[in-house]
Design a protein around this motif. Structure first.
Motif, mmCIF file in Angstrom:
data_model
loop_
_atom_site.group_PDB
_atom_site.id
_atom_site.type_symbol
_atom_site.label_atom_id
_atom_site.label_comp_id
_atom_site.label_asym_id
_atom_site.label_seq_id
_atom_site.Cartn_x
_atom_site.Cartn_y
_atom_site.Cartn_z
ATOM 1 N N LEU A 138 54.188 64.391 2.469
ATOM 2 C CA LEU A 138 55.135 64.832 3.484
ATOM 3 C C LEU A 138 56.322 65.481 2.790
ATOM 4 O O LEU A 138 56.653 65.140 1.653
ATOM 5 N N ARG A 139 56.983 66.387 3.478
ATOM 6 C CA ARG A 139 58.210 66.951 2.944
ATOM 7 C C ARG A 139 59.320 65.895 3.014
ATOM 8 O O ARG A 139 59.308 65.033 3.908
ATOM 9 N N PRO A 140 60.287 65.942 2.099
ATOM 10 C CA PRO A 140 61.407 64.994 2.177
ATOM 11 C C PRO A 140 62.159 65.073 3.497
ATOM 12 O O PRO A 140 62.758 64.088 3.930
ATOM 13 N N THR A 141 62.135 66.238 4.141
ATOM 14 C CA THR A 141 62.854 66.428 5.403
ATOM 15 C C THR A 141 61.971 66.187 6.624
ATOM 16 O O THR A 141 62.363 66.516 7.747
ATOM 17 N N SER A 142 60.806 65.618 6.431
ATOM 18 C CA SER A 142 59.882 65.395 7.544
ATOM 19 C C SER A 142 60.510 64.506 8.620
ATOM 20 O O SER A 142 61.155 63.497 8.310
ATOM 21 N N PRO A 143 60.333 64.851 9.904
ATOM 22 C CA PRO A 143 60.849 63.997 10.991
ATOM 23 C C PRO A 143 60.251 62.600 10.980
ATOM 24 O O PRO A 143 60.824 61.676 11.576
ATOM 25 N N ALA A 144 59.119 62.424 10.307
ATOM 26 C CA ALA A 144 58.487 61.106 10.261
ATOM 27 C C ALA A 144 59.394 60.072 9.599
ATOM 28 O O ALA A 144 59.390 58.894 9.985
ATOM 29 N N HIS A 145 60.177 60.482 8.604
ATOM 30 C CA HIS A 145 61.077 59.538 7.938
ATOM 31 C C HIS A 145 62.159 59.049 8.901
ATOM 32 O O HIS A 145 62.462 57.854 8.960
ATOM 33 N N GLY A 146 62.730 59.976 9.664
ATOM 34 C CA GLY A 146 63.744 59.589 10.636
ATOM 35 C C GLY A 146 63.188 58.716 11.739
ATOM 36 O O GLY A 146 63.849 57.770 12.182
ATOM 37 N N GLU A 147 61.974 59.002 12.182
ATOM 38 C CA GLU A 147 61.355 58.191 13.226
ATOM 39 C C GLU A 147 61.094 56.776 12.721
ATOM 40 O O GLU A 147 61.296 55.790 13.452
ATOM 41 N N ALA A 148 60.667 56.640 11.473
ATOM 42 C CA ALA A 148 60.434 55.309 10.910
ATOM 43 C C ALA A 148 61.739 54.517 10.831
ATOM 44 O O ALA A 148 61.782 53.325 11.153
ATOM 45 N N ARG A 149 62.812 55.171 10.414
ATOM 46 C CA ARG A 149 64.104 54.476 10.346
ATOM 47 C C ARG A 149 64.578 54.049 11.735
ATOM 48 O O ARG A 149 65.134 52.964 11.905
ATOM 49 N N ARG A 150 64.383 54.933 12.715
ATOM 50 C CA ARG A 150 64.800 54.599 14.081
ATOM 51 C C ARG A 150 64.035 53.385 14.589
ATOM 52 O O ARG A 150 64.616 52.472 15.188
ATOM 53 N N GLN A 151 62.728 53.359 14.344
ATOM 54 C CA GLN A 151 61.931 52.225 14.799
ATOM 55 C C GLN A 151 62.320 50.939 14.070
ATOM 56 O O GLN A 151 62.283 49.851 14.647
ATOM 57 N N ALA A 152 62.686 51.056 12.783
ATOM 58 C CA ALA A 152 63.105 49.864 12.036
ATOM 59 C C ALA A 152 64.387 49.286 12.623
ATOM 60 O O ALA A 152 64.537 48.063 12.740
ATOM 61 N N VAL A 153 65.321 50.147 13.004
ATOM 62 C CA VAL A 153 66.572 49.676 13.611
ATOM 63 C C VAL A 153 66.288 49.018 14.960
ATOM 64 O O VAL A 153 66.830 47.946 15.273
ATOM 65 N N LEU A 154 65.436 49.636 15.774
ATOM 66 C CA LEU A 154 65.103 49.059 17.075
ATOM 67 C C LEU A 154 64.445 47.688 16.921
ATOM 68 O O LEU A 154 64.710 46.775 17.706
ATOM 69 N N GLU A 155 63.602 47.567 15.910
ATOM 70 C CA GLU A 155 62.956 46.276 15.701
ATOM 71 C C GLU A 155 63.975 45.221 15.275
ATOM 72 O O GLU A 155 63.904 44.055 15.681
ATOM 73 N N ALA A 156 64.946 45.620 14.435
ATOM 74 C CA ALA A 156 65.986 44.678 14.005
ATOM 75 C C ALA A 156 66.796 44.184 15.206
ATOM 76 O O ALA A 156 67.086 42.988 15.334
ATOM 77 N N VAL A 157 67.164 45.104 16.096
ATOM 78 C CA VAL A 157 67.925 44.714 17.289
ATOM 79 C C VAL A 157 67.106 43.784 18.170
ATOM 80 O O VAL A 157 67.592 42.754 18.665
ATOM 81 N N GLN A 158 65.836 44.126 18.352
ATOM 82 C CA GLN A 158 64.975 43.299 19.199
ATOM 83 C C GLN A 158 64.782 41.912 18.604
ATOM 84 O O GLN A 158 64.831 40.901 19.318
ATOM 85 N N ARG A 159 64.608 41.858 17.312
ATOM 86 C CA ARG A 159 64.402 40.556 16.666
ATOM 87 C C ARG A 159 65.659 39.699 16.770
ATOM 88 O O ARG A 159 65.580 38.495 17.050
ATOM 89 N N ALA A 160 66.818 40.317 16.529
ATOM 90 C CA ALA A 160 68.067 39.563 16.632
ATOM 91 C C ALA A 160 68.293 39.075 18.061
ATOM 92 O O ALA A 160 68.743 37.942 18.286
#
Length: 236
Positions: A138-160
């Motif tokens: 993947l390119r370093p600027t791939s939207p997939a990286h941002g989507e993974a980070r967004r999902q990680a944050v959502l999971e952290a909020v949900q878990r908390a």
């Protein structure tokens, strides 16, 4: 007298009135690769240095012209190491040069995988040319990286939130969000988990071989964050 500003001290832990909850959020995505890289090694051998160098130059130019002829699908073309090495043989009590071996290493990066299969086959048809790869990425600027980070944050909020609700409490505020990084399984350089390696040497008498059907290898994108929240006093 000048009064010093009051400094707010941050407690490392929560208090009974303002408890804290610390969690980790993670995300794992599988996505199609965006680019593929191949390594090209051009070789030459001659009984004298000039012959080996001339043959190597001719074959190197043929490879570069072929790759460049594909235009936009080729995003990057780079020449790496170059070498002319004498091959020594013992003759009587001394050493003599038996032959000279020349090599040039080239890297090409493509974004069209149909073109990749055709180009790989045509390169493998060239004389004394070796092809390694492809390495999918993947390119370093791939939207997939941002989507993974967004999902990680959502999971952290949900878990908390689930921890807080288990205590009869609610989340109050975010105290800290620490990014542990979103790692792509970049298959390049060799050794990455997304690597699929094939090597091709030019056949002796085969010409016009059909293009290789290369199936792109899915890439795994990881993201992890640590998050700390305050919550309302629990009802124990």
């Amino acid at each position: 007298m000048t009064q010093e500003p009051t400094r707010t001290t941050h407690q490392p832990y929560g208090t009974p009135e303002v408890p804290r909850v610390a969690v980790r959020g993670e995300a794992h995505l599988e996505v199609d690769p965006e680019i593929a890289r191949i390594g090209i090694t051009v070789s030459a051998r001659g009984t004298d240095r000039r012959t080996a160098l001339e043959d190597l130059t001719r074959r190197n130019n043929a490879v570069l012209e072929l790759v460049k002829s594909y235009g936009e699908p080729v995003e990057k073309l780079e020449t790496g190491a170059f070498s002319i090495t004498p091959e020594l043989t013992r003759h009587g009590r001394g050493e003599r040069v038996r032959a000279y071996h020349g090599r040039v290493h080239i890297t090409a990066e493509l974004n069209d995988f149909t073109t990749l299969g055709e180009l790989t086959t045509r390169l493998a048809d060239l004389e004394l040319t070796r092809i390694d790869g492809p390495w999918w990425a993947l390119r370093p600027t791939s939207p997939a990286h941002g989507e993974a980070r967004r999902q990680a944050v959502l999971e952290a909020v949900q878990r908390a939130r689930e921890y807080a609700h288990a205590l009869g409490a609610d989340l109050a505020s975010l105290v800290e969000l620490a990014d542990l990084g979103a790692e792509d399984a970049t298959p390049y350089p060799p050794g990455g988990s997304g690597m699929r390696t094939m090597a091709f040497a030019a056949p002796a008498d085969d010409a016009g071989a059909p293009p290789l059907d290369l199936e792109p290898q899915r890439q795994t994108v990881h993201a992890q964050v640590n998050a700390r929240f305050t919550m309302t006093p629990p009802r124990l």
